[in-house]
Design an enzyme around this catalytic site. Sequence first.
Site, PDB file in Angstrom:
ATOM      1  N   ARG A 258      46.647  34.770  42.082  1.00  0.00           N
ATOM      2  CA  ARG A 258      45.448  35.614  42.270  1.00  0.00           C
ATOM      3  C   ARG A 258      45.383  36.657  41.152  1.00  0.00           C
ATOM      4  O   ARG A 258      45.663  37.854  41.341  1.00  0.00           O
ATOM      5  CB  ARG A 258      45.471  36.295  43.631  1.00  0.00           C
ATOM      6  CG  ARG A 258      44.240  37.184  43.899  1.00  0.00           C
ATOM      7  CD  ARG A 258      42.983  36.423  44.058  1.00  0.00           C
ATOM      8  NE  ARG A 258      43.007  35.539  45.227  1.00  0.00           N
ATOM      9  CZ  ARG A 258      42.142  34.539  45.393  1.00  0.00           C
ATOM     10  NH1 ARG A 258      41.228  34.295  44.471  1.00  0.00           N
ATOM     11  NH2 ARG A 258      42.212  33.755  46.458  1.00  0.00           N
TER      12      ARG A 258
ATOM     13  N   GLN B 143      40.084  23.403  45.938  1.00  0.00           N
ATOM     14  CA  GLN B 143      39.025  24.142  45.243  1.00  0.00           C
ATOM     15  C   GLN B 143      39.498  24.508  43.839  1.00  0.00           C
ATOM     16  O   GLN B 143      40.654  24.845  43.632  1.00  0.00           O
ATOM     17  CB  GLN B 143      38.694  25.422  46.014  1.00  0.00           C
ATOM     18  CG  GLN B 143      37.914  26.433  45.169  1.00  0.00           C
ATOM     19  CD  GLN B 143      36.972  27.303  45.965  1.00  0.00           C
ATOM     20  OE1 GLN B 143      35.996  26.812  46.533  1.00  0.00           O
ATOM     21  NE2 GLN B 143      37.285  28.582  45.970  1.00  0.00           N
TER      22      GLN B 143
ATOM     23  N   HIS C 242      39.309  31.314  34.511  1.00  0.00           N
ATOM     24  CA  HIS C 242      38.962  32.195  35.629  1.00  0.00           C
ATOM     25  C   HIS C 242      39.582  33.587  35.413  1.00  0.00           C
ATOM     26  O   HIS C 242      40.430  34.032  36.181  1.00  0.00           O
ATOM     27  CB  HIS C 242      39.491  31.570  36.925  1.00  0.00           C
ATOM     28  CG  HIS C 242      38.820  32.064  38.167  1.00  0.00           C
ATOM     29  ND1 HIS C 242      38.898  33.360  38.607  1.00  0.00           N
ATOM     30  CD2 HIS C 242      38.047  31.415  39.073  1.00  0.00           C
ATOM     31  CE1 HIS C 242      38.216  33.485  39.731  1.00  0.00           C
ATOM     32  NE2 HIS C 242      37.685  32.333  40.030  1.00  0.00           N
TER      33      HIS C 242
ATOM     34  N   ASP D 268      28.759  36.874  43.113  1.00  0.00           N
ATOM     35  CA  ASP D 268      29.308  35.546  42.838  1.00  0.00           C
ATOM     36  C   ASP D 268      28.185  34.760  42.168  1.00  0.00           C
ATOM     37  O   ASP D 268      27.377  34.120  42.840  1.00  0.00           O
ATOM     38  CB  ASP D 268      29.758  34.866  44.138  1.00  0.00           C
ATOM     39  CG  ASP D 268      30.641  33.658  43.860  1.00  0.00           C
ATOM     40  OD1 ASP D 268      31.222  33.109  44.827  1.00  0.00           O
ATOM     41  OD2 ASP D 268      30.773  33.280  42.677  1.00  0.00           O
TER      42      ASP D 268
ATOM     43  N   GLU E 291      34.081  35.000  33.826  1.00  0.00           N
ATOM     44  CA  GLU E 291      34.751  33.711  33.640  1.00  0.00           C
ATOM     45  C   GLU E 291      33.931  32.787  32.730  1.00  0.00           C
ATOM     46  O   GLU E 291      32.800  32.419  33.097  1.00  0.00           O
ATOM     47  CB  GLU E 291      34.962  33.062  35.012  1.00  0.00           C
ATOM     48  CG  GLU E 291      35.580  33.971  36.053  1.00  0.00           C
ATOM     49  CD  GLU E 291      35.301  33.508  37.459  1.00  0.00           C
ATOM     50  OE1 GLU E 291      35.007  32.306  37.659  1.00  0.00           O
ATOM     51  OE2 GLU E 291      35.374  34.338  38.386  1.00  0.00           O
TER      52      GLU E 291
HETATM   53  O1  TA6 Z   1      34.743  32.104  40.321  1.00  0.00           O
HETATM   54  C1  TA6 Z   1      34.177  32.588  41.502  1.00  0.00           C
HETATM   55  C2  TA6 Z   1      34.689  31.765  42.669  1.00  0.00           C
HETATM   56  O2  TA6 Z   1      34.230  30.437  42.594  1.00  0.00           O
HETATM   57  C3  TA6 Z   1      34.269  32.449  43.958  1.00  0.00           C
HETATM   58  O3  TA6 Z   1      33.339  31.660  44.676  1.00  0.00           O
HETATM   59  C4  TA6 Z   1      35.578  32.630  44.723  1.00  0.00           C
HETATM   60  O4  TA6 Z   1      35.816  31.514  45.540  1.00  0.00           O
HETATM   61  C5  TA6 Z   1      36.565  32.730  43.560  1.00  0.00           C
HETATM   62  O5  TA6 Z   1      36.129  31.732  42.654  1.00  0.00           O
HETATM   63  C6  TA6 Z   1      38.029  32.600  43.932  1.00  0.00           C
HETATM   64  O6  TA6 Z   1      38.300  31.285  44.365  1.00  0.00           O
HETATM   65  P1  TA6 Z   1      39.806  30.967  44.872  1.00  0.00           P
HETATM   66  O7  TA6 Z   1      39.819  29.506  45.152  1.00  0.00           O
HETATM   67  O8  TA6 Z   1      40.733  31.364  43.741  1.00  0.00           O
HETATM   68  O9  TA6 Z   1      40.026  31.853  46.067  1.00  0.00           O
END
Ligand code: TA6
Length: 286
Positions: free
Chosen positions: A56, A74, A151, A195, A256
């Site tokens: 994070r 994700q 990111h 976002d 990002e």
């Molecule tokens: O980059 C923005 C995003 O896609 C947000 O929607 C939020 O989900 C963030 O990434 C963090 O995602 P994660 O999977 O690291 O919690």
Amino acid sequence: MSYGNSGREEVTLKGSDGSECTVNLNGATVTSWKNKGEEILFCSEKAVLDGKKAIRGGIPIVFPNFGPWELGPQHGFARIKQWKLTESVTQSGDDASSRVFILEDDEETRNMWNARFRLEYKVEIAEDSLLTSLKVYNKGDEAFSFTTLMHTYFRVDDIRKTGVKGLKGLKFEDKVHGGEHTEDREMVQINENYDRIYKKCSGPVQLFPDVDKATSCRRLVTKNLNDTVVWNPWAEKAKAMSDFGDEEYHNMLCVEAGSVSEPVTLEAGKDMIFSQTIVVDKTSKM
Ligand code: TA6
């Protein structure tokens, strides 16, 4: 090579001016960049560094999919896989200013996404700048498509004083309120959960940690990363994240650089480079 407090392998890069950058082999995630002693990146105090989940903070690598993915986690698997460090051809040991990290397909990735790939991720520290460059190589005999993004979590003293320039006139997808809109502000300031995916940025995007002072900004210079995601979870979503402090949203903003609004298709045997250089600019008053 050293073992950070998580027991995971970390690599330190050193610039000629004493600047330092740390890369965790979990996701080849840059977790810290101290430019002339100033920490430019944000990494949560509660970040999980043991490889069990994405770190994070810092600069997680999003590949092969930005956002929710029906084939796997994700933001894809690159940021949670253990990368390998290549032997530096220029300098060895922890005083190197540039290192290359490798990730190739394996049974785990092929079970999610049946593609043969090699990723070469170069991190290079220089005076007032940090290059992160991802070469994607299709080593298979069929084309594959993907989206990718750096990111980046920037550290700020106070999110309410922070602003982002270079987005005016761009269309953006608002993932909080829905719909597609056009940005009409010269300086985008954040006062709630943001976002947004700003599409097809042409000029450099600049993050000002303090718009009132404007004595310094972080400028993103990119190659093949023409979309810009701006994200801050704000209070409610911050509380819902176990690896993020409830009040940490005050001290970070994700800006990002990505290629996410349309998939990239890479033909068999071809490669493509996606890079960002973060430049710390000392600016006169705006
Ligand atoms: O980059 C923005 C995003 O896609 C947000 O929607 C939020 O989900 C963030 O990434 C963090 O995602 P994660 O999977 O690291 O919690």
